[in-house]
Design a protein around this motif. Structure first.
Motif, PDB file in Angstrom:
ATOM      1  N   SER A  22       0.821  -1.202   0.000  1.00  0.00           N
ATOM      2  CA  SER A  22       0.000   0.000   0.000  1.00  0.00           C
ATOM      3  C   SER A  22       0.855   1.251   0.000  1.00  0.00           C
ATOM      4  CB  SER A  22      -0.920   0.008   1.229  1.00  0.00           C
ATOM      5  OG  SER A  22      -0.165  -0.030   2.421  1.00  0.00           O
ATOM      6  N   GLU A  23       2.122   1.123   0.393  1.00  0.00           N
ATOM      7  CA  GLU A  23       2.987   2.288   0.442  1.00  0.00           C
ATOM      8  C   GLU A  23       3.377   2.787  -0.936  1.00  0.00           C
ATOM      9  OE1 GLU A  23       6.330   1.368   2.814  1.00  0.00           O
ATOM     10  OE2 GLU A  23       5.180   1.073   4.657  1.00  0.00           O
ATOM     11  N   PHE A  24       3.337   1.888  -1.937  1.00  0.00           N
ATOM     12  CA  PHE A  24       3.719   2.365  -3.263  1.00  0.00           C
ATOM     13  C   PHE A  24       2.785   1.892  -4.358  1.00  0.00           C
ATOM     14  CE2 PHE A  24       5.825  -1.704  -3.895  1.00  0.00           C
ATOM     15  CZ  PHE A  24       6.317  -1.992  -2.633  1.00  0.00           C
ATOM     16  N   TYR A  25       2.290   0.661  -4.302  1.00  0.00           N
ATOM     17  CA  TYR A  25       1.390   0.208  -5.353  1.00  0.00           C
ATOM     18  C   TYR A  25       0.060   0.946  -5.296  1.00  0.00           C
ATOM     19  CZ  TYR A  25       4.604  -3.575  -6.158  1.00  0.00           C
ATOM     20  OH  TYR A  25       5.711  -4.290  -6.452  1.00  0.00           O
ATOM     21  N   LEU A  26      -0.448   1.163  -4.091  1.00  0.00           N
ATOM     22  CA  LEU A  26      -1.770   1.752  -3.986  1.00  0.00           C
ATOM     23  C   LEU A  26      -1.750   3.263  -4.153  1.00  0.00           C
ATOM     24  CD1 LEU A  26      -3.282  -0.420  -1.140  1.00  0.00           C
ATOM     25  CD2 LEU A  26      -3.104  -0.836  -3.581  1.00  0.00           C
ATOM     26  N   GLN A  27      -0.554   3.836  -4.323  1.00  0.00           N
ATOM     27  CA  GLN A  27      -0.494   5.269  -4.572  1.00  0.00           C
ATOM     28  C   GLN A  27      -1.143   5.635  -5.889  1.00  0.00           C
ATOM     29  OE1 GLN A  27       3.362   7.067  -4.136  1.00  0.00           O
ATOM     30  NE2 GLN A  27       3.890   5.745  -2.417  1.00  0.00           N
ATOM     31  N   PHE A  28      -1.280   4.661  -6.759  1.00  0.00           N
ATOM     32  CA  PHE A  28      -1.827   5.008  -8.070  1.00  0.00           C
ATOM     33  C   PHE A  28      -3.301   4.623  -8.157  1.00  0.00           C
ATOM     34  CE2 PHE A  28      -2.244   1.168 -10.763  1.00  0.00           C
ATOM     35  CZ  PHE A  28      -1.775   0.233  -9.878  1.00  0.00           C
ATOM     36  N   HIS A  29      -4.000   4.570  -7.008  1.00  0.00           N
ATOM     37  CA  HIS A  29      -5.418   4.208  -7.050  1.00  0.00           C
ATOM     38  C   HIS A  29      -6.265   5.276  -7.711  1.00  0.00           C
ATOM     39  CE1 HIS A  29      -5.332   6.764  -3.419  1.00  0.00           C
ATOM     40  NE2 HIS A  29      -6.597   6.990  -3.673  1.00  0.00           N
ATOM     41  N   GLU A  30      -5.680   6.490  -7.837  1.00  0.00           N
ATOM     42  CA  GLU A  30      -6.421   7.546  -8.528  1.00  0.00           C
ATOM     43  C   GLU A  30      -6.388   7.385 -10.035  1.00  0.00           C
ATOM     44  OE1 GLU A  30      -4.690  11.121  -7.213  1.00  0.00           O
ATOM     45  OE2 GLU A  30      -5.481  10.998  -5.178  1.00  0.00           O
ATOM     46  N   SER A  41     -15.298   0.695 -17.052  1.00  0.00           N
ATOM     47  CA  SER A  41     -14.109   1.221 -16.399  1.00  0.00           C
ATOM     48  C   SER A  41     -13.692   0.360 -15.227  1.00  0.00           C
ATOM     49  CB  SER A  41     -14.387   2.648 -15.917  1.00  0.00           C
ATOM     50  OG  SER A  41     -13.260   3.180 -15.298  1.00  0.00           O
ATOM     51  N   PHE A  42     -12.399   0.083 -15.136  1.00  0.00           N
ATOM     52  CA  PHE A  42     -11.836  -0.673 -14.027  1.00  0.00           C
ATOM     53  C   PHE A  42     -10.726   0.159 -13.419  1.00  0.00           C
ATOM     54  CE2 PHE A  42     -13.816  -4.769 -14.502  1.00  0.00           C
ATOM     55  CZ  PHE A  42     -14.264  -4.728 -15.807  1.00  0.00           C
ATOM     56  N   THR A  43     -10.802   0.426 -12.130  1.00  0.00           N
ATOM     57  CA  THR A  43      -9.743   1.150 -11.435  1.00  0.00           C
ATOM     58  C   THR A  43      -9.294   0.338 -10.244  1.00  0.00           C
ATOM     59  OG1 THR A  43     -11.163   2.314  -9.859  1.00  0.00           O
ATOM     60  CG2 THR A  43     -10.939   3.296 -12.046  1.00  0.00           C
ATOM     61  N   THR A  44      -8.245   0.837  -9.598  1.00  0.00           N
ATOM     62  CA  THR A  44      -7.754   0.187  -8.394  1.00  0.00           C
ATOM     63  C   THR A  44      -8.133   1.000  -7.164  1.00  0.00           C
ATOM     64  OG1 THR A  44      -5.657   1.324  -8.686  1.00  0.00           O
ATOM     65  CG2 THR A  44      -5.823  -0.902  -9.555  1.00  0.00           C
ATOM     66  N   ASN A  45      -9.181   1.779  -7.266  1.00  0.00           N
ATOM     67  CA  ASN A  45      -9.599   2.630  -6.168  1.00  0.00           C
ATOM     68  C   ASN A  45     -10.517   1.853  -5.230  1.00  0.00           C
ATOM     69  OD1 ASN A  45     -10.018   4.810  -4.554  1.00  0.00           O
ATOM     70  ND2 ASN A  45     -11.316   5.919  -5.997  1.00  0.00           N
ATOM     71  N   GLN A 130       2.283 -20.501  -9.927  1.00  0.00           N
ATOM     72  CA  GLN A 130       2.383 -20.614  -8.472  1.00  0.00           C
ATOM     73  C   GLN A 130       1.885 -19.352  -7.775  1.00  0.00           C
ATOM     74  OE1 GLN A 130       6.383 -21.382  -7.166  1.00  0.00           O
ATOM     75  NE2 GLN A 130       5.809 -21.658  -5.013  1.00  0.00           N
ATOM     76  N   PHE A 131       2.134 -18.204  -8.420  1.00  0.00           N
ATOM     77  CA  PHE A 131       1.733 -16.918  -7.862  1.00  0.00           C
ATOM     78  C   PHE A 131       0.894 -16.186  -8.905  1.00  0.00           C
ATOM     79  CE2 PHE A 131       5.768 -18.102  -5.933  1.00  0.00           C
ATOM     80  CZ  PHE A 131       5.476 -17.987  -4.570  1.00  0.00           C
ATOM     81  N   PRO A 132      -0.426 -16.397  -8.906  1.00  0.00           N
ATOM     82  CA  PRO A 132      -1.281 -15.883  -9.980  1.00  0.00           C
ATOM     83  C   PRO A 132      -1.238 -14.378 -10.196  1.00  0.00           C
ATOM     84  CG  PRO A 132      -2.434 -17.557  -8.728  1.00  0.00           C
ATOM     85  CD  PRO A 132      -1.161 -17.278  -7.983  1.00  0.00           C
ATOM     86  N   TYR A 133      -0.877 -13.602  -9.161  1.00  0.00           N
ATOM     87  CA  TYR A 133      -0.809 -12.160  -9.383  1.00  0.00           C
ATOM     88  C   TYR A 133       0.202 -11.826 -10.473  1.00  0.00           C
ATOM     89  CZ  TYR A 133       3.135 -12.618  -6.069  1.00  0.00           C
ATOM     90  OH  TYR A 133       4.289 -13.000  -5.433  1.00  0.00           O
ATOM     91  N   LEU A 134       1.282 -12.597 -10.560  1.00  0.00           N
ATOM     92  CA  LEU A 134       2.281 -12.388 -11.610  1.00  0.00           C
ATOM     93  C   LEU A 134       1.719 -12.760 -12.972  1.00  0.00           C
ATOM     94  CD1 LEU A 134       5.114 -11.818 -12.723  1.00  0.00           C
ATOM     95  CD2 LEU A 134       5.803 -14.102 -11.939  1.00  0.00           C
ATOM     96  N   LEU A 169      -3.416  -6.820  -8.891  1.00  0.00           N
ATOM     97  CA  LEU A 169      -3.151  -6.051  -7.675  1.00  0.00           C
ATOM     98  C   LEU A 169      -3.951  -6.576  -6.497  1.00  0.00           C
ATOM     99  CD1 LEU A 169      -2.983  -2.576  -9.363  1.00  0.00           C
ATOM    100  CD2 LEU A 169      -1.169  -3.568  -7.973  1.00  0.00           C
ATOM    101  N   SER A 170      -5.192  -6.941  -6.755  1.00  0.00           N
ATOM    102  CA  SER A 170      -6.025  -7.495  -5.698  1.00  0.00           C
ATOM    103  C   SER A 170      -5.423  -8.790  -5.158  1.00  0.00           C
ATOM    104  CB  SER A 170      -7.441  -7.744  -6.232  1.00  0.00           C
ATOM    105  OG  SER A 170      -8.249  -8.356  -5.244  1.00  0.00           O
ATOM    106  N   LEU A 171      -4.976  -9.648  -6.055  1.00  0.00           N
ATOM    107  CA  LEU A 171      -4.363 -10.917  -5.650  1.00  0.00           C
ATOM    108  C   LEU A 171      -3.061 -10.671  -4.894  1.00  0.00           C
ATOM    109  CD1 LEU A 171      -4.948 -13.028  -8.878  1.00  0.00           C
ATOM    110  CD2 LEU A 171      -5.956 -13.460  -6.635  1.00  0.00           C
ATOM    111  N   PHE A 172      -2.259  -9.739  -5.389  1.00  0.00           N
ATOM    112  CA  PHE A 172      -0.988  -9.454  -4.735  1.00  0.00           C
ATOM    113  C   PHE A 172      -1.202  -8.981  -3.298  1.00  0.00           C
ATOM    114  CE2 PHE A 172       2.462  -6.560  -3.573  1.00  0.00           C
ATOM    115  CZ  PHE A 172       3.567  -7.367  -3.778  1.00  0.00           C
ATOM    116  N   ASN A 173      -2.152  -8.092  -3.120  1.00  0.00           N
ATOM    117  CA  ASN A 173      -2.391  -7.538  -1.795  1.00  0.00           C
ATOM    118  C   ASN A 173      -2.989  -8.553  -0.832  1.00  0.00           C
ATOM    119  OD1 ASN A 173      -1.451  -4.984  -2.543  1.00  0.00           O
ATOM    120  ND2 ASN A 173      -3.428  -4.406  -3.370  1.00  0.00           N
ATOM    121  N   SER A 174      -3.617  -9.588  -1.360  1.00  0.00           N
ATOM    122  CA  SER A 174      -4.226 -10.609  -0.506  1.00  0.00           C
ATOM    123  C   SER A 174      -3.253 -11.722  -0.139  1.00  0.00           C
ATOM    124  CB  SER A 174      -5.448 -11.219  -1.203  1.00  0.00           C
ATOM    125  OG  SER A 174      -5.056 -11.991  -2.337  1.00  0.00           O
TER     126      SER A 174
END
Length: 387
Positions: A22-30, A41-45, A130-134, A169-174
């Motif tokens: 959240s310190e750097f990936y989520l900075q771009f939620h805007e 539309s799909f955002t990361t907000n 193994q790591f679906p977010y990738l 991003l959702s998978l990575f954060n979880s």
């Protein structure tokens, strides 16, 4: 050698490091995909009040026929792998095949000039199982490139890229944020591909309408790339014994070179003679000038085919916080440095990730700073005229 002398510098940490995405990936939620309709539309907000991220259900945005082909989880904590009884999702198959057959997708390299043709891409896709977010982020970047090469379906592919990136991003954060031997490769590759994706989006943006808006978006992109650097530092003890060791060693050698050209000499004079910059500001600017010159050296050397344009990607990653503060404030000296970086972009204008962004940035900075700063902008302008 300091950490800032290479992308992947050594770290004295020998235990798993907890990183907060959240310190750097989520900075771009805007970041909004305003080019699509509101229904598409799909955002990361998706930030909640406690600072955590909710996990958007991409499937809820698909119609019933698409849901049948959606990648489904086989484990409760890892969505992204399809059941053997599911129908084949040809959209995703197209994206995977595209990664292998079109070597232009990763033309900026990720620290390895042969990323798309060598073993690194295979490593990324294997780790993606193994790591679906990738895997989702690789598919997202493939879709972004298809949107570039297939103009007749550009909107559809870009929409798909936004959807897949949101899911990644959702998978990575979880999945938690401890970096250890088991996940260091997947996390670094995910961070790198995500950084390329965001840089491509940023350089392609033309709807913002002002230098203020562009600089804000560009600084946001730098902050994300700094997160890539932080992950690399944290994971260094594990990465040196991983499949990525050749890539990170090669990248380290490139960024720790001693500059040889004089293209940025006038920039050093500008910074050193400035009465408005503090000493720590000057140090940050001189550091960025050094990397610019390494980039200019690579552009002018015929033997540098693999790393010819690599500083386009790396410059953002190596930017110290003091420099981004100067850019955010639109300090004239920092904007002049950005104009010189735009020369690197102009040299790489044939890259799909770059296009005409160099010319766009130089024109906007020249107009913003006005005649008073013309002397310092002669080099960027002459480079464009000559070429």
């Amino acid at each position: 050698m300091s950490h800032r002398e290479c992308i992947y510098g050594a770290s004295d940490r020998d235990t798993p490091v907890s990183l907060a995405p959240s310190e750097f990936y989520l900075q771009f939620h805007e970041r909004e995909h305003s080019k699509f309709s509101s229904s598409e539309s799909f955002t990361t907000n998706n930030l909640q009040n406690d600072g955590t991220r909710s996990s958007p259900d991409v499937g809820s945005n698909l119609d019933s026929s698409q849901k049948q082909n959606q990648i489904r989880p086989t484990h409760p904590d890892q969505s992204g792998l399809s059941s053997i009884d599911d129908n084949v999702n040809f959209n995703h198959m197209e994206l995977i095949i595209h990664l292998f057959i079109d070597h232009d997708v990763f033309s900026l390299g990720l620290g390895d000039p042969s990323f798309a043709t060598g073993p690194s891409l295979s490593v990324a896709l294997k780790k993606g199982l193994q790591f679906p977010y990738l895997l989702y982020q690789c598919l997202a970047f493939s879709s972004l490139h298809l949107g570039f090469v297939r103009s007749d379906k550009s909107s559809m592919y870009k929409h798909q890229a936004a959807t897949l990136q949101t899911r990644a991003l959702s998978l990575f954060n979880s999945m938690g944020t401890n970096v250890d031997e088991s996940n260091c490769v997947s996390i670094l590759l995910f961070s790198g591909v995500l950084g390329l994706h965001l840089l491509t989006d940023t350089l392609a943006e033309r709807a913002l309408g002002s230098l203020d808006a562009f600089v804000a978006k560009y600084v946001q992109c730098i902050e994300i790339h700094r997160g890539v650097y932080s992950i690399a530092i944290a994971a260094w003890p594990y990465l040196v014994n991983s499949e990525l060791e050749p890539m990170i060693s090669s990248s380290s050698r490139f960024t720790s070179r001693t500059p040889t050209g004089d293209d940025s000499q006038i920039l050093c004079k500008l910074v050193e003679s400035s009465s408005s910059l503090r000493e720590e500001d000057k140090k940050a600017c001189l550091e960025m000038i050094r990397y610019l010159q390494i980039g200019f050296d690579a552009v002018s050397t015929e033997l540098e085919e693999g790393y010819k344009h690599y500083m386009i990607y790396t410059w953002l990653m190596l930017a110290p916080p003091k420099f981004t503060d100067l850019l955010t404030a639109k300090t004239p000296e920092a904007l002049v440095l950005l104009a010189y970086y735009a020369v690197l972009l102009f040299h790489g204008r044939n890259l799909w990730q770059v296009g005409d962004s160099g010319l766009y940035i130089i024109r906007n900075i020249t107009e913003y700073l006005g005649p008073k700063w013309q002397t310092w902008l002669d080099f960027p302008q002459k480079k464009i005229i000559q070429d």
